[in-house]
Motif scaffolding. Structure first.
Motif, PDB file in Angstrom:
ATOM      1  N   ILE A  49      15.206  23.527 -17.867  1.00  0.00           N
ATOM      2  CA  ILE A  49      15.174  23.709 -16.647  1.00  0.00           C
ATOM      3  C   ILE A  49      14.049  25.641 -16.696  1.00  0.00           C
ATOM      4  O   ILE A  49      14.778  26.137 -17.676  1.00  0.00           O
ATOM      5  CB  ILE A  49      16.826  24.171 -16.245  1.00  0.00           C
ATOM      6  CG1 ILE A  49      17.399  23.007 -15.982  1.00  0.00           C
ATOM      7  CG2 ILE A  49      16.805  24.461 -14.804  1.00  0.00           C
ATOM      8  CD1 ILE A  49      18.876  22.595 -16.636  1.00  0.00           C
ATOM      9  N   HIS A  50      13.224  25.674 -15.830  1.00  0.00           N
ATOM     10  CA  HIS A  50      12.529  26.954 -15.804  1.00  0.00           C
ATOM     11  C   HIS A  50      13.210  28.153 -14.144  1.00  0.00           C
ATOM     12  O   HIS A  50      12.267  26.583 -13.598  1.00  0.00           O
ATOM     13  CB  HIS A  50      11.164  26.951 -16.365  1.00  0.00           C
ATOM     14  CG  HIS A  50      10.556  27.890 -16.595  1.00  0.00           C
ATOM     15  ND1 HIS A  50      11.296  29.081 -17.788  1.00  0.00           N
ATOM     16  CD2 HIS A  50       9.743  28.870 -16.046  1.00  0.00           C
ATOM     17  CE1 HIS A  50      10.442  30.031 -17.843  1.00  0.00           C
ATOM     18  NE2 HIS A  50       9.086  29.745 -16.662  1.00  0.00           N
ATOM     19  N   ASP A  51      13.519  28.811 -13.940  1.00  0.00           N
ATOM     20  CA  ASP A  51      13.827  29.729 -12.935  1.00  0.00           C
ATOM     21  C   ASP A  51      12.852  30.771 -12.948  1.00  0.00           C
ATOM     22  O   ASP A  51      13.038  31.507 -12.578  1.00  0.00           O
ATOM     23  CB  ASP A  51      15.249  30.018 -12.951  1.00  0.00           C
ATOM     24  CG  ASP A  51      15.560  31.032 -13.083  1.00  0.00           C
ATOM     25  OD1 ASP A  51      15.492  31.329 -14.733  1.00  0.00           O
ATOM     26  OD2 ASP A  51      16.793  31.068 -12.946  1.00  0.00           O
ATOM     27  N   ALA A  52      12.094  30.759 -13.831  1.00  0.00           N
ATOM     28  CA  ALA A  52      11.374  31.929 -14.052  1.00  0.00           C
ATOM     29  C   ALA A  52       9.612  31.843 -14.607  1.00  0.00           C
ATOM     30  O   ALA A  52       9.054  32.998 -14.757  1.00  0.00           O
ATOM     31  CB  ALA A  52      11.830  33.436 -15.341  1.00  0.00           C
ATOM     32  N   THR A  53       9.156  31.249 -13.538  1.00  0.00           N
ATOM     33  CA  THR A  53       8.313  31.246 -13.967  1.00  0.00           C
ATOM     34  C   THR A  53       7.035  31.966 -12.492  1.00  0.00           C
ATOM     35  O   THR A  53       7.550  32.148 -11.373  1.00  0.00           O
ATOM     36  CB  THR A  53       7.390  29.689 -13.266  1.00  0.00           C
ATOM     37  OG1 THR A  53       8.650  28.475 -13.692  1.00  0.00           O
ATOM     38  CG2 THR A  53       5.984  29.583 -12.552  1.00  0.00           C
ATOM     39  N   PRO A  54       6.012  33.007 -13.002  1.00  0.00           N
ATOM     40  CA  PRO A  54       5.508  34.056 -11.870  1.00  0.00           C
ATOM     41  C   PRO A  54       4.845  33.519 -11.123  1.00  0.00           C
ATOM     42  O   PRO A  54       4.164  32.250 -11.368  1.00  0.00           O
ATOM     43  CB  PRO A  54       4.781  34.482 -12.921  1.00  0.00           C
ATOM     44  CG  PRO A  54       4.876  34.469 -14.074  1.00  0.00           C
ATOM     45  CD  PRO A  54       5.844  32.809 -14.578  1.00  0.00           C
ATOM     46  N   THR A  55       5.289  33.715  -9.624  1.00  0.00           N
ATOM     47  CA  THR A  55       4.583  33.258  -8.521  1.00  0.00           C
ATOM     48  C   THR A  55       3.189  33.018  -8.508  1.00  0.00           C
ATOM     49  O   THR A  55       2.175  32.045  -8.426  1.00  0.00           O
ATOM     50  CB  THR A  55       5.067  34.050  -7.733  1.00  0.00           C
ATOM     51  OG1 THR A  55       6.117  34.856  -7.352  1.00  0.00           O
ATOM     52  CG2 THR A  55       3.880  33.362  -6.139  1.00  0.00           C
ATOM     53  N   GLU A  56       2.410  33.982  -9.557  1.00  0.00           N
ATOM     54  CA  GLU A  56       0.450  33.748  -9.619  1.00  0.00           C
ATOM     55  C   GLU A  56       0.745  32.620 -10.810  1.00  0.00           C
ATOM     56  O   GLU A  56      -0.710  32.307 -10.328  1.00  0.00           O
ATOM     57  CB  GLU A  56       0.079  35.191 -10.102  1.00  0.00           C
ATOM     58  CG  GLU A  56       0.918  35.637 -11.509  1.00  0.00           C
ATOM     59  CD  GLU A  56       1.956  36.991 -11.424  1.00  0.00           C
ATOM     60  OE1 GLU A  56       2.341  36.604 -10.305  1.00  0.00           O
ATOM     61  OE2 GLU A  56       2.474  37.944 -12.454  1.00  0.00           O
ATOM     62  N   THR A  57       0.997  32.428 -11.730  1.00  0.00           N
ATOM     63  CA  THR A  57       0.789  31.494 -12.030  1.00  0.00           C
ATOM     64  C   THR A  57       1.312  29.698 -11.825  1.00  0.00           C
ATOM     65  O   THR A  57       0.401  29.001 -11.529  1.00  0.00           O
ATOM     66  CB  THR A  57       2.034  31.059 -13.724  1.00  0.00           C
ATOM     67  OG1 THR A  57       2.296  32.580 -14.070  1.00  0.00           O
ATOM     68  CG2 THR A  57       1.256  29.751 -14.667  1.00  0.00           C
ATOM     69  N   LEU A  58       1.999  30.147 -10.939  1.00  0.00           N
ATOM     70  CA  LEU A  58       2.555  28.944 -10.143  1.00  0.00           C
ATOM     71  C   LEU A  58       0.690  28.298  -9.424  1.00  0.00           C
ATOM     72  O   LEU A  58       0.928  27.156  -8.435  1.00  0.00           O
ATOM     73  CB  LEU A  58       3.601  29.165  -9.194  1.00  0.00           C
ATOM     74  CG  LEU A  58       4.068  27.793  -7.806  1.00  0.00           C
ATOM     75  CD1 LEU A  58       4.146  26.841  -9.519  1.00  0.00           C
ATOM     76  CD2 LEU A  58       5.448  28.046  -7.652  1.00  0.00           C
ATOM     77  N   THR A  59       1.201  29.600  -8.181  1.00  0.00           N
ATOM     78  CA  THR A  59       0.077  29.378  -7.600  1.00  0.00           C
ATOM     79  C   THR A  59      -1.790  29.370  -7.705  1.00  0.00           C
ATOM     80  O   THR A  59      -1.926  28.278  -7.348  1.00  0.00           O
ATOM     81  CB  THR A  59      -0.165  31.097  -6.687  1.00  0.00           C
ATOM     82  OG1 THR A  59       0.833  31.363  -5.911  1.00  0.00           O
ATOM     83  CG2 THR A  59      -1.012  31.079  -5.814  1.00  0.00           C
ATOM     84  N   ALA A  60      -1.762  29.918  -9.600  1.00  0.00           N
ATOM     85  CA  ALA A  60      -2.559  29.002  -9.929  1.00  0.00           C
ATOM     86  C   ALA A  60      -3.222  27.949  -9.977  1.00  0.00           C
ATOM     87  O   ALA A  60      -4.170  27.139  -9.587  1.00  0.00           O
ATOM     88  CB  ALA A  60      -3.297  30.149 -11.303  1.00  0.00           C
ATOM     89  N   LEU A  61      -1.700  27.174 -10.591  1.00  0.00           N
ATOM     90  CA  LEU A  61      -2.068  25.542 -10.943  1.00  0.00           C
ATOM     91  C   LEU A  61      -2.062  24.932  -9.073  1.00  0.00           C
ATOM     92  O   LEU A  61      -2.913  24.030  -9.296  1.00  0.00           O
ATOM     93  CB  LEU A  61      -0.028  25.296 -11.565  1.00  0.00           C
ATOM     94  CG  LEU A  61       0.321  23.854 -11.309  1.00  0.00           C
ATOM     95  CD1 LEU A  61       1.022  23.183 -10.308  1.00  0.00           C
ATOM     96  CD2 LEU A  61      -0.443  22.856 -11.948  1.00  0.00           C
TER      97      LEU A  61
END
Lengths: 368, 368
Positions: A349-361
């Motif tokens: 369970i991960h709740d610290a994904t940086p927004t820019e990493t998620l957006t890039a994906l």
């Protein structure tokens, strides 16, 4: 009906006073020994849909004894039926029949029927017995195990529901003979998920047996269902109400629910959206440095081998994903909470994904 | 807000991991120390009705800290509101606000609000936290204790619902100052019930203190609420899901529900119907040889002293009672199951009342 094929495997889902058996095998549907012990009283209502009724309703009736008051309710097929209005139809039918607190509901069909009937049972007179008879691979390995019941709301999937355990689950593997190939693939998405989150050996076995599974090899299917139910039962027994480890079962589901919600429920099958969602989760895990490129490639290969889509809908932009994912009920207090892969066979369970990493994906992930 | 009056009595309802406290006393509503510990997260929705909102909503808001996202929903007053459509309004409001699984619902009002909000909480995203703040005597001694939630269906009362425990119950006795006398009497019906079914000493105390209770004597009310909640909490802890002893709490309810259903919900108050129903149960118990004439007379006297009706509606014939009672959800497999009195202070479950005895009671019982 008691031929020699009729010796199913039985798993016990351990939940204290709410424990129940899952019987898996061929020929269970018409054999009274599997249903009768799980009826709470004489009043029985079988709820199914227009697709399943002509195929299996008569056979199920054979598996009910003669000394019962049996009613049938046949609802329309499809995810659009999974709404509060359908549950109200079930309640109206139960009350019109004068059914009391000792009645039993039998859910004959796929996940939509199982979730709805389970929820109807959970809330009828504050809770009555129900038995799941799942007829799709997806329902057999996922929604019939674990007690999650509910319906969709215009603003989101499964937003209204309850945790309510069945008295028993009957998985008759013969019913897969009539399942459309696209739905078989959707069920295989959840089978692959169990391997990805918890059992690398099972994942390797699935890589080898995927052609047999898609070819409806009975022995392979039975083993895949058994292992899937067993892994899910382990997890559910550890965490009945999804406070912790059970959340791992949602691998691919936050992305997948976004696809389903955006495309309108039922246009993408749930398993298809989960399949694509798992690939998105794997690629995000790689961007966080957890999965190697080779592990992502293995993930992509088995999702492809299962016959599942490898690209998100062309009409979904980054903002479409983000807006829907933020409403997802798995996000507590507005933090985006995702299930990702530490390695193949181990989810977290991960709740610290940086927004820019998620957006890039979300920007890079293929569309079709 | 932390004056010296503010030391409530606290009862603990023992239900393992679902145990919760009931705080009883004056001045609780505006004091943050009583609500804050029971909120699951930052998102809070207060649901109340048009009668209670102008009286107590502002005071309740004082009892919520500043660092919260608080929404309010004000529904119409009355038993007619206790329907699935109202619960849908709550779910729609929660989803429109983007509330997640860690939100808390607060039920501010009588039994209708408590039952509905509890059910909404039970099924929103498969279960979220809620706190009961009952503002009627009936809700304070009955529907806020024990986890029964639900709504009515056109075919019967409380037919749709769930068992769902609150995080806490706050009984602010100051709220009784604005309660209409008729509703005070309705609440006293349930108070008298606890004496009749389980505590002869409490019944004797009530016989002595009934004038003080109807005169809103604060000390007498506090003691009556405490003892009632304590007796109910004992019973609920023994039998959370109503398999056995908890059924005794339904003394007077099978007759009472028949009156309410026949007259249309809301025309007779629930407590009024239960009051008359308890007298019917006492008279039937006498016909079965269990109560003496003197005990029936004591029962009639205390029901009268509480200000409750001693006669059934003139428009209800024997067949009207029988037809509705047979559908009652407390009747399993078509056997009529009644709660009767072995003696004053001791109730029993009885499912072998001869039809002719019941019919004779229904014929002889006064109408008005």
């Amino acid at each position: 009906m008691s031929d020699s094929r009729n010796t199913p495997s039985t798993l016990e889902v351990a939940l204290g006073s709410r424990s129940y058996p899952i019987h898996i095998g061929p020929g269970l549907l018409g054999d009274p020994q599997w249903l009768s012990p799980h009826l709470a009283g004489r009043q029985v209502m079988v709820v199914t849909n227009e697709t399943v009724a002509p195929l299996y309703l008569a056979r199920l009736r054979q598996g009910l004894g003669d000394d019962l008051e049996v009613r049938e309710l046949v609802l329309p097929d499809g995810e659009a039926t999974k709404a509060l209005a359908s549950v109200e139809r079930i309640w109206d039918a139960l009350l019109a029949a004068g059914f009391n607190r000792r009645c039993t509901l039998i859910a004959l069909g796929g996940g939509v029927i199982g979730d709805m009937v389970g929820f109807a049972a959970a809330c009828y007179q504050r809770g009555v017995a129900f038995v799941q008879v799942p007829t799709t691979l997806l329902a057999q390995v996922d929604s019939s195990v674990g007690g999650k019941t509910g319906v969709n709301h215009p603003r989101g999937k499964n937003m209204i529901g309850a945790f309510w355990q069945p008295r028993a689950v009957l998985v008759d593997t013969d019913t897969l003979a009539t399942l459309p190939p696209r739905e078989l693939s959707a069920g295989l998405a959840e089978v692959v998920k169990y391997g990805l989150i918890r059992d690398a050996d099972f994942l390797a076995w699935l890589e080898a047996e995927m052609p047999a599974l898609r070819g409806l090899d009975a022995a392979a299917l039975t083993r895949a269902i058994e292992r899937s139910c067993s892994l899910k039962a382990e997890i559910v027994a550890e965490d009945e109400t999804e406070q912790g480890v059970r959340a791992l079962l949602n691998l691919g589901h936050t992305f997948g629910h976004a696809i389903e919600a955006h495309q309108g429920y039922g246009n993408w099958l749930h398993g298809e959206a989960v399949g694509t969602g798992m690939l998105m989760a794997a690629e995000l895990s790689a961007r966080l440095g957890w999965l190697s490129d080779a592990e992502v490639a293995r993930t992509r290969a088995i999702i492809a081998a299962a016959g599942l889509p490898l690209a998100a809908p062309a009409s979904m932009g980054v903002e479409d994903f983000l807006a829907i994912m933020r409403l997802d009920k798995k996000n507590l207090d507005s933090r985006l909470r995702l299930i990702l892969l530490r390695t193949l066979g181990e989810a977290c369970i991960h709740d610290a994904t940086p927004t820019e990493t998620l957006t890039a994906l979300l920007e890079a992930f293929p569309r079709r």
